[in-house]
Design an enzyme around this catalytic site. Structure first.
Site, short mmCIF file in Angstrom:
data_model
loop_
_atom_site.label_atom_id
_atom_site.label_comp_id
_atom_site.label_asym_id
_atom_site.label_seq_id
_atom_site.Cartn_x
_atom_site.Cartn_y
_atom_site.Cartn_z
CG HIS A 1 -2.06 -0.94 1.09
ND1 HIS A 1 -3.31 -0.54 0.69
CD2 HIS A 1 -2.13 -2.27 1.26
CE1 HIS A 1 -4.11 -1.59 0.63
NE2 HIS A 1 -3.41 -2.66 0.98
N PRO A 2 0.44 2.26 -0.75
CG PRO A 2 -0.78 3.75 -2.06
CD PRO A 2 -0.74 2.31 -1.60
N GLY B 1 -8.21 7.12 -7.10
CA GLY B 1 -9.61 7.48 -6.88
C GLY B 1 -9.97 7.53 -5.41
CG PHE C 1 -2.12 5.05 8.59
CD1 PHE C 1 -2.56 4.65 9.84
CD2 PHE C 1 -2.95 5.82 7.79
CE1 PHE C 1 -3.83 5.01 10.28
CE2 PHE C 1 -4.22 6.18 8.23
CZ PHE C 1 -4.65 5.77 9.47
CB VAL C 2 -3.60 0.27 5.54
CG1 VAL C 2 -4.78 -0.08 4.62
CG2 VAL C 2 -2.28 -0.07 4.87
CB CYS D 1 -11.39 1.88 4.23
SG CYS D 1 -12.49 1.76 2.81
CB ALA D 2 -8.85 6.65 1.43
#
Length: 175
Positions: free
Chosen positions: A67-68, A86, A119-120, A122-123
């Site tokens: 993940h970025p 997106g 850090f992840v 759910c944006a």
């Protein structure tokens, strides 16, 4: 998307369609292809979740490392996946003030230094204020607690990405 269509896909088709359900982890989609036939799209979603849950701690950390950083270098360089671009845009991360961008960068660095993975969150289910608040809060978690929290966020991302795939398929079959 009809589950029978999913079950009839070649491995290459399946990976092309589902390969980024888990960010930059097409091997997970390839592994799930071998579990066909699925009785429902929910069974496919559960397959992603079960696969992730079955991984070792190191495997889960590997998924997280794919993940970025949120509002990070890849966003600025234009190298995010279509899905991540997106999602980050929807959360307002593509138009941060310079102060918010600096704060996000500092917190991302602190987080990665502490935990060894980005850090992840759910944006799509957040906005920049909630993301900054969660970053500040979660950096105080213990390693295993944070690993599990991030993995649950990955599953939320997967669920929404699968819904997007199903919705696009439904729209493309309507006349």
């Amino acid at each position: 998307m009809d589950v029978q269509v999913v079950n009839c896909m070649t491995c290459e088709e399946f990976v092309r369609v589902f390969g980024n359900v888990v960010e930059r982890c097409p091997l997970i989609a390839a592994a799930l292809w071998s579990r066909r036939p699925f009785s429902s799209t929910l069974e496919l979603e559960n397959g992603f979740n079960e696969f992730i849950d079955s991984l070792s701690i190191e495997g889960k950390e590997g998924i997280l490392r794919c993940h970025p950083d949120l509002a990070g270098r890849e966003l600025l360089a234009g190298t995010l996946t279509v899905e991540s671009r997106g999602e980050q845009g929807q959360a307002g991360l593509t138009s941060l003030s310079s102060a918010d961008a600096l704060r996000m960068n500092q917190l991302n660095s602190q987080y990665k230094e502490q935990f060894g993975f980005p850090f992840v969150i759910c944006a799509r289910m957040s906005d920049k204020d909630r993301i900054l608040q969660q970053l500040e809060s979660r950096v105080r978690n213990q390693q295993l607690q944070e690993l599990q929290c991030d993995i649950e966020e990955v599953k939320s991302i997967c669920r929404l990405r699968l819904q997007d795939i199903y919705n696009r398929a439904a729209k493309s079959t309507k006349l």
